[in-house]
Design an enzyme around this catalytic site. Structure first.
Site, PDB file in Angstrom:
ATOM      1  CE  LYS A  68      -7.902  -0.159   9.659  1.00 19.57           C
ATOM      2  NZ  LYS A  68      -6.634  -0.599   9.077  1.00 19.57           N
ATOM      3  N   GLY A  85       0.832  -1.221   0.000  1.00 16.18           N
ATOM      4  CA  GLY A  85       0.000   0.000   0.000  1.00 16.18           C
ATOM      5  C   GLY A  85       0.856   1.257   0.000  1.00 16.18           C
ATOM      6  CG  ASP A 121      -0.570   0.643  -3.839  1.00 14.54           C
ATOM      7  OD1 ASP A 121      -1.628   0.370  -4.447  1.00 14.54           O
ATOM      8  OD2 ASP A 121      -0.547   1.328  -2.816  1.00 14.54           O
ATOM      9  CB  ILE A 122      -3.477  -2.954  -6.017  1.00 12.20           C
ATOM     10  CG1 ILE A 122      -4.160  -3.975  -6.915  1.00 12.20           C
ATOM     11  CG2 ILE A 122      -4.306  -1.700  -5.842  1.00 12.20           C
ATOM     12  CD1 ILE A 122      -5.420  -4.562  -6.315  1.00 12.20           C
ATOM     13  CG  ASP A 134      -4.756  -8.136  -5.239  1.00 11.03           C
ATOM     14  OD1 ASP A 134      -4.873  -7.877  -4.013  1.00 11.03           O
ATOM     15  OD2 ASP A 134      -5.718  -8.475  -5.958  1.00 11.03           O
ATOM     16  CE1 TYR A 182     -10.334   1.670   7.811  1.00  9.58           C
ATOM     17  CE2 TYR A 182     -11.125   3.144   9.532  1.00  9.58           C
ATOM     18  CZ  TYR A 182     -10.095   2.663   8.741  1.00  9.58           C
ATOM     19  OH  TYR A 182      -8.834   3.185   8.882  1.00  9.58           O
ATOM     20  N   GLY A 201      -0.486   5.002  -1.110  1.00  8.30           N
ATOM     21  CA  GLY A 201      -1.552   5.697  -0.391  1.00  8.30           C
ATOM     22  C   GLY A 201      -1.076   6.890   0.408  1.00  8.30           C
TER      23      GLY A 201
HETATM   24  P1  NAD Z   1      -5.031   4.925   1.318  1.00  7.83           P
HETATM   25  O1  NAD Z   1      -6.380   4.503   0.856  1.00  7.83           O
HETATM   26  O2  NAD Z   1      -4.567   6.285   0.998  1.00  7.83           O
HETATM   27  O3  NAD Z   1      -3.945   3.904   0.764  1.00  7.83           O
HETATM   28  C1  NAD Z   1      -4.154   2.520   0.756  1.00  7.83           C
HETATM   29  C2  NAD Z   1      -3.318   1.947  -0.368  1.00  7.83           C
HETATM   30  O4  NAD Z   1      -3.565   0.545  -0.414  1.00  7.83           O
HETATM   31  C3  NAD Z   1      -3.696   2.517  -1.746  1.00  7.83           C
HETATM   32  O5  NAD Z   1      -2.548   3.007  -2.405  1.00  7.83           O
HETATM   33  C4  NAD Z   1      -4.298   1.335  -2.474  1.00  7.83           C
HETATM   34  O6  NAD Z   1      -4.019   1.310  -3.867  1.00  7.83           O
HETATM   35  C5  NAD Z   1      -3.644   0.161  -1.760  1.00  7.83           C
HETATM   36  N1  NAD Z   1      -4.427  -1.064  -1.910  1.00  7.83           N
HETATM   37  C6  NAD Z   1      -5.772  -1.204  -1.836  1.00  7.83           C
HETATM   38  N2  NAD Z   1      -6.116  -2.487  -2.077  1.00  7.83           N
HETATM   39  C7  NAD Z   1      -4.959  -3.159  -2.281  1.00  7.83           C
HETATM   40  C8  NAD Z   1      -4.653  -4.512  -2.591  1.00  7.83           C
HETATM   41  N3  NAD Z   1      -5.625  -5.430  -2.725  1.00  7.83           N
HETATM   42  N4  NAD Z   1      -3.353  -4.868  -2.717  1.00  7.83           N
HETATM   43  C9  NAD Z   1      -2.376  -3.953  -2.592  1.00  7.83           C
HETATM   44  N5  NAD Z   1      -2.603  -2.647  -2.323  1.00  7.83           N
HETATM   45  C10 NAD Z   1      -3.883  -2.263  -2.175  1.00  7.83           C
HETATM   46  O7  NAD Z   1      -4.974   4.641   2.890  1.00  7.83           O
HETATM   47  P2  NAD Z   1      -4.025   5.334   3.961  1.00  7.83           P
HETATM   48  O8  NAD Z   1      -4.717   6.535   4.452  1.00  7.83           O
HETATM   49  O9  NAD Z   1      -2.652   5.416   3.458  1.00  7.83           O
HETATM   50  O10 NAD Z   1      -4.138   4.258   5.130  1.00  7.83           O
HETATM   51  C11 NAD Z   1      -3.181   3.224   5.290  1.00  7.83           C
HETATM   52  C12 NAD Z   1      -3.600   2.383   6.494  1.00  7.83           C
HETATM   53  O11 NAD Z   1      -3.707   3.221   7.647  1.00  7.83           O
HETATM   54  C13 NAD Z   1      -4.955   1.699   6.353  1.00  7.83           C
HETATM   55  O12 NAD Z   1      -4.929   0.462   7.027  1.00  7.83           O
HETATM   56  C14 NAD Z   1      -5.893   2.645   7.083  1.00  7.83           C
HETATM   57  O13 NAD Z   1      -7.015   1.963   7.580  1.00  7.83           O
HETATM   58  C15 NAD Z   1      -5.000   3.109   8.212  1.00  7.83           C
HETATM   59  N6  NAD Z   1      -5.444   4.381   8.777  1.00  7.83           N
HETATM   60  C16 NAD Z   1      -5.386   5.531   8.036  1.00  7.83           C
HETATM   61  C17 NAD Z   1      -5.819   6.724   8.589  1.00  7.83           C
HETATM   62  C18 NAD Z   1      -5.788   8.008   7.811  1.00  7.83           C
HETATM   63  O14 NAD Z   1      -6.310   9.031   8.293  1.00  7.83           O
HETATM   64  N7  NAD Z   1      -5.189   8.044   6.637  1.00  7.83           N
HETATM   65  C19 NAD Z   1      -6.301   6.746   9.903  1.00  7.83           C
HETATM   66  C20 NAD Z   1      -6.369   5.549  10.612  1.00  7.83           C
HETATM   67  C21 NAD Z   1      -5.907   4.369  10.046  1.00  7.83           C
HETATM   68  N1  SER Z   2      -9.028   8.537   8.645  1.00 11.27           N
HETATM   69  C1  SER Z   2      -9.646   7.259   8.748  1.00 11.27           C
HETATM   70  C2  SER Z   2     -11.023   7.284   8.194  1.00 11.27           C
HETATM   71  O1  SER Z   2     -11.640   8.321   8.292  1.00 11.27           O
HETATM   72  C3  SER Z   2      -9.701   6.830  10.196  1.00 11.27           C
HETATM   73  O2  SER Z   2      -9.268   5.529  10.268  1.00 11.27           O
HETATM   74  O3  SER Z   2     -11.464   6.296   7.701  1.00 11.27           O
END
Ligand code: NAD
Ligand code: SER
Length: 316
Positions: free
Chosen positions: A146, A8, A34-35, A52, A142, A11
């Protein structure tokens, strides 16, 4: 020598964490996947593969071929998007984690990082200064995924001695990559719309307080946790981490200090119910005690940097 796999990497978090880890461990020791394609900086700065995470055979091949010792598994469907496709999102969030944990067990990997979220809490949780150990009855797809994920981390740690580590991230605010479909995304979108349009149509109500954090604090916290002495860690399933708690109105007023003509209106949608079920602020005293985390950015400092950096992007 550590060999790190990021799942990932394209992201919101991965696009910054990958680069920080490459600075620490060396570009060639951090394999980004990443995918979908990532930024040129990631794809050209070190090993990158399209992968993936649901393809367990391919994942196994990538990990063994690259002699990976640690995995940061960041792929997930976030809160807002998960409500639109509940079963598919549950499958992605859960199957991917189980693939990674099984692989860690079979190949005896050293450490696994998997992020949890404030979404593990629900309407029956104490909302103000939510403690580390408390009632957890999430009512979103979600949040349920989690919380289940947290239980699996704890299970693999106790049963198979996998060194699992996790943070319950608050809403993360950053300027490098736009947010990925969560409920806290308004606090990123608002900066882009302030600069591009001079106004923002907010999908949460003006007085909805949520726990948030500026990305540099989250990246530093993640790396500090992964480097912490394993024997000191008492919350294997996921650490509470506190940054800044604010509402859309407070963020709007802070942006207005820099852009007096900025306008906002409020049109709450389905994400309001999600936000209403989450804490307004977080107690992270256990993280402070176990591995010494303290956030460094407040609302004013973060707003100043966000506006400056997004303005630069808008003109390039
Ligand atoms: P994001 O959606 O920006 O990035 C996720 C990445 O995962 C994307 O680039 C997507 O292409 C990739 N992905 C999706 N499906 C996939 C697959 N099957 N195989 C490989 N890659 C795949 O999410 P983020 O904000 O970077 O969050 C990363 C982690 O942190 C997640 O577990 C999210 O739940 C957690 N999180 C994020 C936040 C936040 O505010 N950003 C808050 C709490 C928790
Ligand atoms: N920023 C995230 C969301 O809103 C919290 O895990 O989904």
């Amino acid at each position: 020598m550590e060999r790190i796999l990021i799942i990932g990497c394209a992201g919101q978090i991965g696009s910054e964490l990958t680069l920080e880890l490459r600075k620490i461990y060396g570009n060639s020791n951090v394999i980004a996947t990443d995918i979908k394609p990532a930024s040129n900086e990631i794809m050209e700065g070190g090993p990158f593969e399209i992968l993936d995470v649901l393809d367990s055979n391919r994942l196994f091949g990538t990990v063994s071929r690259n002699k990976v010792t640690q995995i940061y598994h960041l792929a997930a469907i976030l809160s807002g998007n998960a409500e639109k496709k509940p079963i598919a999102s549950w499958n992605i969030n859960m199957s991917s984690l189980l693939n990674v944990l099984e692989l860690a067990r079979e190949l005896e990997l050293k450490k696994v990082f998997w992020p949890s979220s404030i979404a593990v809490f629900g309407p029956t949780t104490p909302m103000i200064n939510t403690p580390q150990f408390t009632v957890m009855e999430p009512n979103t797809v979600y949040g349920i995924s989690k919380l289940a994920g947290e239980r699996w981390l704890e299970y693999y740690y106790r049963k198979f001695n996998i060194d699992c580590r996790s943070i319950r991230y608050p809403g993360l605010i950053s300027y490098k990559t736009e947010a990925g479909g969560g409920t806290t995304d308004y606090a990123v979108e608002i900066f882009y719309d302030a600069i591009r349009k001079g106004s923002y149509n907010c999908f949460l109500e003006k007085n909805t307080f949520l726990p948030m954090m500026f990305m540099p604090d989250a990246i530093r916290g993640t790396i500090n946790l992964m480097e912490a002495d394993s024997s000191k860690l008492t919350a294997r399933a996921g650490y509470n981490l506190s940054g800044i708690s604010f509402s859309p109105n407070e963020l709007y007023m802070e942006i207005k200090k820099h852009m007096p003509d900025f306008k906002i209106n409020y049109n709450p949608d389905y994400r309001q119910a999600i936000a209403d079920s989450w804490p307004t602020s977080i107690d992270d005293s256990v993280a402070r005690k176990d591995w010494g985390f303290t956030a460094q950015y407040d609302l004013a400092k973060m707003t100043e940097i966000m506006l400056k950096e997004i303005k630069k992007k808008a003109v390039t």
